[in-house]
Design an enzyme around this catalytic site. Structure first.
Site, PDB file in Angstrom:
ATOM      1  N   GLY A  64      37.328  53.716 -38.428  1.00 29.40           N
ATOM      2  CA  GLY A  64      38.325  54.733 -38.111  1.00 29.40           C
ATOM      3  C   GLY A  64      37.949  56.117 -38.584  1.00 29.40           C
ATOM      4  O   GLY A  64      38.408  57.120 -38.021  1.00 29.40           O
ATOM      5  N   GLU A 101      32.037  46.778 -37.675  1.00 30.85           N
ATOM      6  CA  GLU A 101      33.098  45.830 -37.340  1.00 30.85           C
ATOM      7  C   GLU A 101      32.643  44.393 -37.139  1.00 30.85           C
ATOM      8  O   GLU A 101      33.401  43.451 -37.426  1.00 30.85           O
ATOM      9  CB  GLU A 101      33.844  46.315 -36.094  1.00 30.85           C
ATOM     10  CG  GLU A 101      34.790  47.486 -36.330  1.00 30.85           C
ATOM     11  CD  GLU A 101      34.070  48.822 -36.433  1.00 30.85           C
ATOM     12  OE1 GLU A 101      34.737  49.825 -36.750  1.00 30.85           O
ATOM     13  OE2 GLU A 101      32.842  48.876 -36.219  1.00 30.85           O
TER      14      GLU A 101
END
Length: 359
Positions: free
Chosen positions: A117, A140
């Site tokens: 993010g 991720e």
């Protein structure tokens, strides 16, 4: 103005408005509240003729932002109904798109750790500054998730197969490699950041940068392009791993071993996401796709297990399900891209969305 304990601080000095992510003990991880407040501030500054530049930085010494609050996502996926995570992503991805099209210079100071993010609130900006301390990554796949926040859009546009390498392995890039991959625009030594920020109060961005931009120390990816491009051009993750192991370069073998420790499902969905992102083209269309994929990941065992292993229990021994690449079928992957009937961010124009549904 903001209180010192607020998770995100706002202030204006001269012609520059400043966003400071202010959760240093959590490495400035983004919460839903932070996303909403940043969006509100951008709305106000867009209408304010006194604000000519927006700057985003992170509090503390470790970095801009380590990503979203994945503990909250873990708890929501394990114990809740996923609605909190879906609402967070919907607003976060809309913010990413807004940053990309913001009508005023949006300067991101990507000093230290910038992951997940954190990439979303920085690398879509019009002016992206890295330092010798920068460590930029989309890690991720190591938590059973897939690069989001427009990450598949950015990495799909990197030269050759560099973006595929970074997305699948989660490898961190330094300043030179971030510049090479199109994740940043300028290198400024960290010792010159304060001078840059002070100058932005009085000068246009280009003039403020002129006195501090330097040539970064040499990176590593430029010298690895041969094996990266050859191996990651394969159509499947299995073939990528095979090529990496067969190549002979020690770095290629290390990359293969890294991949084999990641979530098999996340690897296959990530590769499919990148390939589709290249065809989708626009950031808005890719963000809509990422929202589908992220919501689908909430219902998989690997997301909860990956966050448990890396962040909650920290045993670094995730038990992936399925365990192997061979067990993840094409149908398993396709389910991540199927509309689920819930409201999506709706960032793409109707004609674009229709084209996406045709995939």
């Amino acid at each position: 103005m903001s209180g010192a304990e607020d998770p995100v601080l706002f202030h204006t000095t001269g012609r520059a408005a400043r966003i400071t992510l202010n959760r240093p003990r959590a490495l400035n991880a983004l919460t839903h509240t932070m996303v909403r407040r940043i969006d509100e501030a951008l709305s106000a500054w867009e209408r304010d003729p006194a604000v000519e530049t927006v700057v985003i930085t992170g509090a503390g010494e470790r970095g801009l932002c380590a990503g979203g609050d994945i503990r909250a996502i873990h708890d929501d996926a394990r114990d809740g109904d996923g609605s909190a995570s879906r609402a967070f992503w919907r607003d976060e991805y809309r913010l990413n798109a807004r940053i990309a099209r913001y009508p005023k210079p949006y300067l991101a100071v990507m000093d230290g750790i910038v992951m997940g993010g954190g990439v979303g609130v920085s690398a879509h900006g019009s002016v992206r500054v890295v330092t010798e301390r920068s460590r930029v990554a989309m890690p991720e796949t190591g938590i059973g998730f897939v690069p989001d926040v427009g990450g598949t859009h950015l990495l799909a546009r990197a030269p050759g197969e560099l973006g595929t390498h970074l997305a699948l392995t989660g490898a961190q890039t330094g300043a030179a490699d971030a510049l090479l991959c199109g994740l940043a625009d300028h290198y400024v030594p960290s010792a010159s950041l304060e001078r840059l920020l002070d100058s932005l109060a009085e000068l246009p961005v280009n003039e403020a940068l002129a006195g501090v931009v330097r040539t970064p120390p040499r990176g590593v990816l430029a010298d690895q392009r041969d094996w990266i491009d050859a191996c990651y051009a394969a159509d499947t993750v299995e073939e990528i791993v095979h090529r990496l192991l067969a190549h002979g370069d020690p770095a290629a073998k290390e990359a293969a071993e890294t991949l084999l420790a990641k979530s098999p499902t996340a690897l296959k969905v990530t590769l499919a996401s990148l390939r589709r992102a290249r065809a989708l083209g626009s950031l808005d269309r890719v963000l809509d796709q990422e929202y589908r994929v992220s919501c689908a990941a909430l219902g998989t065992p690997d997301l909860v297990e990956g966050i448990r292993a890396q962040v909650v229990d920290k045993d670094r021994r995730p038990r992936w399900s399925p365990k192997t690449l061979a067990e993840v079928t094409d149908a398993d992957v396709e389910r991540f891209f199927t509309p689920a009937g819930r409201p999506e961010p709706g960032l793409a124009a109707p004609s674009e969305a229709a084209a996406e549904d045709a995939w």
